[in-house]
Design an enzyme around this catalytic site. Structure first.
Site, mmCIF file in Angstrom:
data_model
loop_
_atom_site.group_PDB
_atom_site.id
_atom_site.type_symbol
_atom_site.label_atom_id
_atom_site.label_comp_id
_atom_site.label_asym_id
_atom_site.label_seq_id
_atom_site.Cartn_x
_atom_site.Cartn_y
_atom_site.Cartn_z
ATOM 1 N N ASP A 130 68.743 -19.978 29.697
ATOM 2 C CA ASP A 130 69.272 -18.716 29.160
ATOM 3 C C ASP A 130 68.435 -17.504 29.575
ATOM 4 O O ASP A 130 68.649 -16.398 29.077
ATOM 5 C CB ASP A 130 69.313 -18.772 27.623
ATOM 6 C CG ASP A 130 70.610 -19.364 27.079
ATOM 7 O OD1 ASP A 130 71.648 -19.285 27.778
ATOM 8 O OD2 ASP A 130 70.584 -19.899 25.953
ATOM 9 N N ARG A 133 64.659 -21.306 23.472
ATOM 10 C CA ARG A 133 64.424 -20.056 24.211
ATOM 11 C C ARG A 133 63.016 -19.499 24.001
ATOM 12 O O ARG A 133 62.635 -18.527 24.673
ATOM 13 C CB ARG A 133 65.468 -18.988 23.809
ATOM 14 C CG ARG A 133 66.899 -19.363 24.207
ATOM 15 C CD ARG A 133 67.825 -18.151 24.197
ATOM 16 N NE ARG A 133 67.491 -17.190 25.240
ATOM 17 C CZ ARG A 133 68.066 -16.001 25.400
ATOM 18 N NH1 ARG A 133 69.019 -15.623 24.563
ATOM 19 N NH2 ARG A 133 67.705 -15.189 26.377
ATOM 20 N N ARG A 141 70.042 -14.336 14.240
ATOM 21 C CA ARG A 141 68.871 -14.327 15.113
ATOM 22 C C ARG A 141 67.740 -13.472 14.525
ATOM 23 O O ARG A 141 66.713 -13.976 14.126
ATOM 24 C CB ARG A 141 69.262 -13.799 16.505
ATOM 25 C CG ARG A 141 70.352 -14.623 17.185
ATOM 26 C CD ARG A 141 69.889 -16.039 17.466
ATOM 27 N NE ARG A 141 70.935 -16.851 18.050
ATOM 28 C CZ ARG A 141 71.163 -16.952 19.345
ATOM 29 N NH1 ARG A 141 70.430 -16.284 20.198
ATOM 30 N NH2 ARG A 141 72.125 -17.737 19.790
ATOM 31 N N HIS A 154 74.466 -11.368 18.047
ATOM 32 C CA HIS A 154 73.517 -10.293 18.362
ATOM 33 C C HIS A 154 74.259 -8.967 18.186
ATOM 34 O O HIS A 154 75.466 -8.891 18.468
ATOM 35 C CB HIS A 154 73.085 -10.352 19.839
ATOM 36 C CG HIS A 154 72.003 -11.323 20.160
ATOM 37 N ND1 HIS A 154 71.957 -12.008 21.357
ATOM 38 C CD2 HIS A 154 70.890 -11.698 19.471
ATOM 39 C CE1 HIS A 154 70.875 -12.781 21.383
ATOM 40 N NE2 HIS A 154 70.216 -12.608 20.257
ATOM 41 N N CYS A 181 73.635 -8.200 28.013
ATOM 42 C CA CYS A 181 72.464 -9.048 27.736
ATOM 43 C C CYS A 181 71.743 -9.468 29.012
ATOM 44 O O CYS A 181 70.638 -10.001 28.930
ATOM 45 C CB CYS A 181 72.772 -10.228 26.828
ATOM 46 S SG CYS A 181 74.386 -10.863 26.841
#
Ligand code: ARG
Length: 281
Positions: free
Chosen positions: A75, A100, A145, A174, A268
Protein backbone atom coordinates in the site's frame (compact mmCIF):
# COMPACT_ATOMS: atom_id res chain seq x y z
CA UNK A 1 -33.44 39.76 -20.62
CA UNK A 2 -30.98 37.03 -19.77
CA UNK A 3 -29.22 36.75 -16.47
CA UNK A 4 -25.79 35.22 -16.30
CA UNK A 5 -24.23 33.83 -13.16
CA UNK A 6 -20.65 34.95 -12.78
CA UNK A 7 -18.26 32.00 -12.80
CA UNK A 8 -15.19 32.86 -10.73
CA UNK A 9 -11.82 32.86 -12.48
CA UNK A 10 -9.69 30.17 -10.84
CA UNK A 11 -5.94 30.45 -10.58
CA UNK A 12 -3.69 27.41 -10.30
CA UNK A 13 -1.05 27.35 -7.58
CA UNK A 14 2.15 25.50 -8.41
CA UNK A 15 2.61 22.73 -5.88
CA UNK A 16 5.07 19.99 -4.89
CA UNK A 17 3.96 16.41 -4.31
CA UNK A 18 5.63 13.29 -3.01
CA UNK A 19 4.64 10.14 -4.93
CA UNK A 20 5.68 6.50 -4.57
CA UNK A 21 5.50 4.14 -7.56
CA UNK A 22 3.32 1.02 -7.09
CA UNK A 23 6.26 -1.30 -7.82
CA UNK A 24 5.17 -3.74 -5.09
CA UNK A 25 1.44 -2.98 -5.27
CA UNK A 26 -0.91 -5.87 -4.43
CA UNK A 27 -4.06 -6.53 -2.43
CA UNK A 28 -2.77 -9.02 0.12
CA UNK A 29 -4.90 -8.10 3.14
CA UNK A 30 -8.22 -6.33 3.72
CA UNK A 31 -8.11 -3.26 5.95
CA UNK A 32 -11.00 -1.45 4.25
CA UNK A 33 -14.21 -2.66 2.56
CA UNK A 34 -12.82 -2.06 -0.95
CA UNK A 35 -10.07 -4.67 -0.58
CA UNK A 36 -10.59 -8.29 -1.65
CA UNK A 37 -7.35 -10.29 -1.41
CA UNK A 38 -8.86 -13.10 -3.50
CA UNK A 39 -9.37 -10.85 -6.55
CA UNK A 40 -6.85 -10.40 -9.40
CA UNK A 41 -4.50 -7.41 -9.41
CA UNK A 42 -2.31 -6.36 -12.34
CA UNK A 43 0.74 -4.61 -10.90
CA UNK A 44 2.03 -3.67 -14.36
CA UNK A 45 -1.26 -1.96 -15.18
CA UNK A 46 -1.19 -0.20 -11.79
CA UNK A 47 2.27 1.14 -12.60
CA UNK A 48 1.19 2.42 -16.03
CA UNK A 49 -1.92 4.10 -14.61
CA UNK A 50 0.15 5.69 -11.84
CA UNK A 51 2.73 6.95 -14.39
CA UNK A 52 -0.05 8.74 -16.24
CA UNK A 53 -1.12 10.42 -13.00
CA UNK A 54 2.48 11.48 -12.27
CA UNK A 55 3.00 12.77 -15.82
CA UNK A 56 -0.27 14.73 -15.68
CA UNK A 57 0.85 16.47 -12.47
CA UNK A 58 4.17 17.37 -14.11
CA UNK A 59 2.49 18.61 -17.28
CA UNK A 60 0.39 20.93 -15.12
CA UNK A 61 3.65 22.45 -13.85
CA UNK A 62 3.83 20.76 -10.47
CA UNK A 63 6.98 19.36 -8.95
CA UNK A 64 6.90 15.63 -8.27
CA UNK A 65 9.32 14.04 -5.81
CA UNK A 66 9.71 10.27 -5.55
CA UNK A 67 9.59 8.15 -2.40
CA UNK A 68 11.50 4.91 -3.10
CA UNK A 69 9.10 1.94 -2.82
CA UNK A 70 9.94 -0.89 -0.43
CA UNK A 71 9.13 -4.57 -0.94
CA UNK A 72 6.38 -6.16 1.17
CA UNK A 73 4.63 -2.80 1.60
CA UNK A 74 1.92 -3.14 -1.08
CA UNK A 75 0.00 0.00 0.00
CA UNK A 76 3.03 2.30 -0.06
CA UNK A 77 1.79 3.83 -3.34
CA UNK A 78 -0.70 5.73 -1.15
CA UNK A 79 1.99 8.18 -0.12
CA UNK A 80 -0.47 10.77 1.20
CA UNK A 81 -1.11 8.55 4.22
CA UNK A 82 2.51 8.58 5.41
CA UNK A 83 2.67 12.10 6.82
CA UNK A 84 0.87 15.40 7.33
CA UNK A 85 2.70 18.36 5.84
CA UNK A 86 1.38 21.81 6.72
CA UNK A 87 3.32 25.06 6.28
CA UNK A 88 6.51 23.01 5.91
CA UNK A 89 5.99 21.20 9.23
CA UNK A 90 5.90 17.42 9.02
CA UNK A 91 4.11 15.01 11.35
CA UNK A 92 4.89 11.45 10.31
CA UNK A 93 1.96 9.02 10.40
CA UNK A 94 1.39 6.26 12.93
CA UNK A 95 -0.60 3.71 10.97
CA UNK A 96 -3.56 2.01 12.57
CA UNK A 97 -2.86 -1.40 11.02
CA UNK A 98 0.41 -3.31 11.49
CA UNK A 99 0.46 -4.15 7.76
CA UNK A 100 1.20 -0.50 6.93
CA UNK A 101 3.14 0.53 10.06
CA UNK A 102 6.65 0.21 8.50
CA UNK A 103 5.76 2.80 5.85
CA UNK A 104 6.21 5.50 8.48
CA UNK A 105 9.98 4.85 8.72
CA UNK A 106 10.35 5.25 4.96
CA UNK A 107 8.61 8.63 5.15
CA UNK A 108 10.71 9.74 8.11
CA UNK A 109 13.90 8.90 6.21
CA UNK A 110 12.75 10.70 3.06
CA UNK A 111 11.77 13.87 4.94
CA UNK A 112 15.02 13.94 6.92
CA UNK A 113 17.08 13.62 3.78
CA UNK A 114 15.02 16.32 2.08
CA UNK A 115 15.91 18.75 4.87
CA UNK A 116 12.66 18.70 6.87
CA UNK A 117 12.46 18.03 10.61
CA UNK A 118 9.85 15.25 10.77
CA UNK A 119 8.00 14.84 14.07
CA UNK A 120 6.79 11.45 15.34
CA UNK A 121 3.12 10.91 16.23
CA UNK A 122 2.23 9.05 19.42
CA UNK A 123 -1.41 8.41 18.47
CA UNK A 124 -2.88 6.63 15.41
CA UNK A 125 -2.84 9.17 12.60
CA UNK A 126 -2.83 8.47 8.86
CA UNK A 127 -1.32 11.68 7.58
CA UNK A 128 -2.86 13.60 4.73
CA UNK A 129 -5.47 10.86 4.39
CA UNK A 130 -7.12 12.52 7.40
CA UNK A 131 -5.54 16.00 7.67
CA UNK A 132 -6.24 18.53 4.92
CA UNK A 133 -5.08 22.17 5.22
CA UNK A 134 -7.51 24.81 3.94
CA UNK A 135 -8.00 28.49 4.62
CA UNK A 136 -5.68 28.86 7.61
CA UNK A 137 -6.96 25.75 9.39
CA UNK A 138 -6.71 22.01 9.01
CA UNK A 139 -9.76 19.82 8.46
CA UNK A 140 -9.26 16.49 10.22
CA UNK A 141 -11.18 13.23 9.96
CA UNK A 142 -11.61 10.79 12.80
CA UNK A 143 -12.98 7.31 12.38
CA UNK A 144 -11.56 3.89 11.57
CA UNK A 145 -7.99 5.20 11.22
CA UNK A 146 -7.16 8.52 12.89
CA UNK A 147 -8.40 9.01 16.45
CA UNK A 148 -10.03 12.22 17.68
CA UNK A 149 -7.29 12.55 20.31
CA UNK A 150 -4.75 12.53 17.46
CA UNK A 151 -6.34 15.74 16.17
CA UNK A 152 -5.14 17.57 19.29
CA UNK A 153 -1.68 16.08 18.90
CA UNK A 154 -1.60 17.27 15.29
CA UNK A 155 -2.83 20.73 16.25
CA UNK A 156 0.13 21.16 18.58
CA UNK A 157 2.62 19.72 16.07
CA UNK A 158 1.36 21.53 12.97
CA UNK A 159 0.63 24.87 14.62
CA UNK A 160 -2.75 25.44 12.97
CA UNK A 161 -6.28 25.15 14.32
CA UNK A 162 -7.62 21.66 13.63
CA UNK A 163 -11.34 21.29 12.90
CA UNK A 164 -12.51 17.77 13.80
CA UNK A 165 -14.93 15.93 11.53
CA UNK A 166 -16.33 12.52 12.35
CA UNK A 167 -16.58 9.86 9.64
CA UNK A 168 -19.42 7.35 9.93
CA UNK A 169 -19.33 5.01 6.89
CA UNK A 170 -16.66 2.27 6.71
CA UNK A 171 -16.30 2.77 2.93
CA UNK A 172 -15.14 6.34 3.59
CA UNK A 173 -12.46 5.50 6.11
CA UNK A 174 -10.16 8.49 5.49
CA UNK A 175 -11.24 12.13 5.25
CA UNK A 176 -9.86 12.27 1.69
CA UNK A 177 -12.34 9.62 0.54
CA UNK A 178 -15.26 11.85 1.58
CA UNK A 179 -13.98 15.41 1.12
CA UNK A 180 -11.62 17.24 -1.22
CA UNK A 181 -10.15 20.70 -0.78
CA UNK A 182 -10.56 22.62 -4.05
CA UNK A 183 -9.19 26.05 -3.13
CA UNK A 184 -8.54 28.09 0.01
CA UNK A 185 -12.28 28.70 0.38
CA UNK A 186 -14.00 25.85 -1.40
CA UNK A 187 -14.39 22.11 -0.81
CA UNK A 188 -16.53 19.26 -2.12
CA UNK A 189 -17.81 16.50 0.15
CA UNK A 190 -20.27 13.66 0.66
CA UNK A 191 -22.64 14.61 3.50
CA UNK A 192 -23.72 11.01 4.22
CA UNK A 193 -20.16 10.10 5.25
CA UNK A 194 -20.23 12.49 8.24
CA UNK A 195 -22.20 12.78 11.48
CA UNK A 196 -24.98 15.42 11.63
CA UNK A 197 -22.76 17.58 13.84
CA UNK A 198 -19.88 17.42 11.36
CA UNK A 199 -22.30 18.31 8.57
CA UNK A 200 -23.28 21.42 10.52
CA UNK A 201 -19.61 22.32 10.95
CA UNK A 202 -18.91 21.87 7.24
CA UNK A 203 -21.97 23.84 6.22
CA UNK A 204 -20.99 26.73 8.51
CA UNK A 205 -17.46 26.83 7.08
CA UNK A 206 -18.34 26.21 3.42
CA UNK A 207 -21.95 27.22 2.74
CA UNK A 208 -21.40 27.02 -1.03
CA UNK A 209 -19.58 23.66 -1.04
CA UNK A 210 -20.13 21.18 -3.87
CA UNK A 211 -22.01 18.17 -2.49
CA UNK A 212 -21.38 14.73 -3.98
CA UNK A 213 -24.12 12.29 -4.93
CA UNK A 214 -24.08 8.67 -3.74
CA UNK A 215 -22.88 7.60 -7.18
CA UNK A 216 -19.95 10.04 -7.32
CA UNK A 217 -18.88 9.14 -3.78
CA UNK A 218 -19.10 5.40 -4.53
CA UNK A 219 -16.50 5.67 -7.33
CA UNK A 220 -14.20 7.59 -4.93
CA UNK A 221 -14.80 10.78 -6.88
CA UNK A 222 -13.91 12.83 -3.81
CA UNK A 223 -10.38 11.46 -3.68
CA UNK A 224 -9.29 14.34 -5.88
CA UNK A 225 -6.21 16.54 -6.26
CA UNK A 226 -6.81 20.26 -6.82
CA UNK A 227 -4.29 23.01 -7.50
CA UNK A 228 -6.99 25.65 -7.17
CA UNK A 229 -7.91 25.40 -10.85
CA UNK A 230 -7.32 21.88 -12.19
CA UNK A 231 -9.02 19.04 -10.34
CA UNK A 232 -7.75 15.53 -11.02
CA UNK A 233 -10.47 13.02 -10.21
CA UNK A 234 -11.59 9.63 -11.39
CA UNK A 235 -13.22 9.93 -14.78
CA UNK A 236 -16.18 7.89 -13.47
CA UNK A 237 -17.32 10.84 -11.31
CA UNK A 238 -19.46 12.48 -13.99
CA UNK A 239 -21.70 14.47 -11.67
CA UNK A 240 -18.79 16.05 -9.81
CA UNK A 241 -16.99 16.88 -13.07
CA UNK A 242 -20.07 18.79 -14.26
CA UNK A 243 -20.40 20.65 -10.96
CA UNK A 244 -16.71 21.54 -10.94
CA UNK A 245 -16.91 22.83 -14.49
CA UNK A 246 -19.92 25.00 -13.61
CA UNK A 247 -17.92 26.49 -10.70
CA UNK A 248 -15.01 27.49 -12.93
CA UNK A 249 -12.70 24.59 -12.12
CA UNK A 250 -11.13 22.43 -14.82
CA UNK A 251 -11.88 18.76 -14.07
CA UNK A 252 -9.33 16.32 -15.46
CA UNK A 253 -10.43 12.68 -15.54
CA UNK A 254 -7.87 10.09 -14.47
CA UNK A 255 -8.07 6.29 -14.46
CA UNK A 256 -6.62 4.28 -11.58
CA UNK A 257 -8.80 1.13 -11.62
CA UNK A 258 -6.09 -1.15 -10.20
CA UNK A 259 -5.45 1.12 -7.21
CA UNK A 260 -9.20 1.37 -6.60
CA UNK A 261 -9.07 -2.35 -5.70
CA UNK A 262 -7.13 -1.26 -2.59
CA UNK A 263 -9.58 1.55 -1.87
CA UNK A 264 -7.41 4.37 -3.20
CA UNK A 265 -7.63 7.08 -5.86
CA UNK A 266 -5.53 10.00 -7.13
CA UNK A 267 -5.39 12.04 -3.91
CA UNK A 268 -4.00 9.31 -1.71
CA UNK A 269 -1.17 8.80 -4.22
CA UNK A 270 0.01 12.40 -3.86
CA UNK A 271 1.29 13.77 -0.56
CA UNK A 272 1.26 17.53 -0.97
CA UNK A 273 4.48 19.07 0.36
CA UNK A 274 2.50 22.00 1.68
CA UNK A 275 4.66 25.07 2.28
CA UNK A 276 3.93 28.25 4.20
CA UNK A 277 2.48 30.81 1.71
CA UNK A 278 5.53 33.09 1.86
CA UNK A 279 7.80 30.23 0.83
CA UNK A 280 5.85 29.54 -2.35
CA UNK A 281 7.51 30.72 -5.55
N1 ARG B 1 -5.37 0.10 1.16
C1 ARG B 1 -5.04 1.38 1.70
C2 ARG B 1 -5.54 1.47 3.13
O1 ARG B 1 -6.56 0.93 3.41
C3 ARG B 1 -5.63 2.45 0.85
C4 ARG B 1 -5.34 3.83 1.31
C5 ARG B 1 -5.89 4.86 0.40
N2 ARG B 1 -5.71 6.14 0.94
C6 ARG B 1 -6.64 7.08 1.13
N3 ARG B 1 -6.31 8.19 1.66
N4 ARG B 1 -7.87 6.88 0.85
O2 ARG B 1 -4.92 2.05 3.97
Amino acid sequence: MTTTTAVPCRDAVRRSYLLCPPTYFAVEYAINPWMDPSGPVDTGAALRQWQTLRDTLRELGHQVETLPPRPRLPDMVFAANGASVVDGRVLVARFRHPERAPEAAAHRTWFRRAGYRPMAAQLPNEGQGDFLPVGGRVLAGSGPRTSAAAHREAEAALGRRVVSLRLTDPRYYHLDTALAVLSEDQVMYYPAAFTPESNRTLHALFPRAILATDQDAAVLGLNAISDGRHVLLTEAAHGLAARLHAEGFVPIGVRLPELLKAGGGPKCCALELHQAPRERP
